[in-house]
Design an enzyme around this catalytic site. Structure first.
Site, PDB file in Angstrom:
ATOM      1  CB  ILE A  89      -0.914   0.009   1.250  1.00  0.00           C
ATOM      2  CG1 ILE A  89      -1.748  -1.281   1.311  1.00  0.00           C
ATOM      3  CG2 ILE A  89      -1.797   1.238   1.259  1.00  0.00           C
ATOM      4  CD1 ILE A  89      -2.700  -1.481   0.150  1.00  0.00           C
ATOM      5  CG  HIS A 105       1.420 -12.362   7.637  1.00  0.00           C
ATOM      6  ND1 HIS A 105       1.777 -12.149   6.316  1.00  0.00           N
ATOM      7  CD2 HIS A 105       2.254 -13.316   8.108  1.00  0.00           C
ATOM      8  CE1 HIS A 105       2.798 -12.936   6.010  1.00  0.00           C
ATOM      9  NE2 HIS A 105       3.110 -13.648   7.082  1.00  0.00           N
TER      10      HIS A 105
HETATM   11  C1  GAR Z   1      -5.349 -15.438   3.964  1.00  0.00           C
HETATM   12  O1  GAR Z   1      -4.876 -16.598   4.580  1.00  0.00           O
HETATM   13  C2  GAR Z   1      -4.551 -14.221   4.408  1.00  0.00           C
HETATM   14  O2  GAR Z   1      -4.087 -14.314   5.722  1.00  0.00           O
HETATM   15  C3  GAR Z   1      -3.394 -14.276   3.449  1.00  0.00           C
HETATM   16  O3  GAR Z   1      -3.940 -14.643   2.210  1.00  0.00           O
HETATM   17  C4  GAR Z   1      -5.059 -15.510   2.456  1.00  0.00           C
HETATM   18  C5  GAR Z   1      -6.208 -15.006   1.633  1.00  0.00           C
HETATM   19  O4  GAR Z   1      -7.267 -15.911   1.648  1.00  0.00           O
HETATM   20  N1  GAR Z   1      -2.729 -13.019   3.382  1.00  0.00           N
HETATM   21  C6  GAR Z   1      -1.402 -12.930   3.160  1.00  0.00           C
HETATM   22  O5  GAR Z   1      -0.686 -13.880   2.956  1.00  0.00           O
HETATM   23  C7  GAR Z   1      -0.851 -11.499   3.152  1.00  0.00           C
HETATM   24  N2  GAR Z   1       0.573 -11.536   3.265  1.00  0.00           N
HETATM   25  P1  GAR Z   1      -8.716 -15.459   1.197  1.00  0.00           P
HETATM   26  O6  GAR Z   1      -8.553 -14.730  -0.147  1.00  0.00           O
HETATM   27  O7  GAR Z   1      -9.489 -16.709   1.026  1.00  0.00           O
HETATM   28  O8  GAR Z   1      -9.283 -14.564   2.258  1.00  0.00           O
END
Ligand code: GAR
Length: 188
Positions: A89, A105
């Protein structure tokens, strides 16, 4: 006045859906728009089903953030949630929403964070490192990946027999349980 929250998501959007569903009967929060960087992401299908507007932008250079910023301002957005949004961002957005953007995260920061550490990559790294636990971190967003002040963490055990998929499942369960509650706690 209900707080107006924009959700940024890049992929499946299961957290976005979980949050919107959780607050469906709560007059304190509105979710007028989901912002995405991929027109083929499944989050658009979820948004359609939920009756929420979802918009794709290309974010290749700094100037590409002008349109999403305009959208956030015209929608009178109070807060931004990153729910699986994989881009950094920029200051132009951070300056308009100081301490009003949080990210989730899928690990226990500061471990397994930083550029390139997202989604299943994180769970594979946790598994490969032989960690005994993993979990979730909800934190304020700065212009460095995964470095803002931590709001909340929750842990789960990682067994020696767990695969990255097993870890992902446990971590997702924690995300679904805690992300909406923490939003309610800090902004409600
Ligand atoms: C989630 O597990 C979130 O914590 C992670 O991506 C996934 C998205 O799942 N975020 C990261 O890794 C950010 N660094 P979703 O699209 O099904 O909510």
């Amino acid at each position: 006045m209900p707080k107006r929250i924009a959700i940024f998501a890049s992929g499946s959007g299961s957290n976005a859906e979980n949050i919107i569903t959780y607050f469906a009967d709560n007059k304190g929060f509105e979710f007028p728009v989901i912002v995405c960087n991929n027109e083929n992401a499944f989050v658009h299908t979820r948004a359609r089903r939920l009756g929420v507007r979802s918009v794709t932008f290309k974010f290749q250079q700094n100037a590409d953030w002008d349109m999403p910023l305009k959208l956030l301002l015209s929608e009178h957005i109070d807060y931004v949630i990153l729910a699986g949004f994989l881009l950094k961002i920029p200051k132009i957005i951070l300056n308009h929403f100081p301490d009003r953007i949080i990210n989730i995260h899928p690990a226990l920061l500061p471990k397994f964070g930083g550029k390139g550490m997202y989604g299943d990559r994180v769970h594979r790294a946790v598994c490969a490192a032989g960690e005994a636990e993993s979990g979730i971190t909800i934190h304020y967003v700065t212009d460095n990946y995964d470095e803002g002040d931590i709001v909340f963490q929750a842990k789960c055990a990682v067994l020696p027999t767990d695969t990255p998929e097993d870890i992902a499942q446990k971590v997702h369960a924690l995300e679904y349980e805690w992300f909406p509650k923490i939003i309610e706690k800090i902004w409600g």
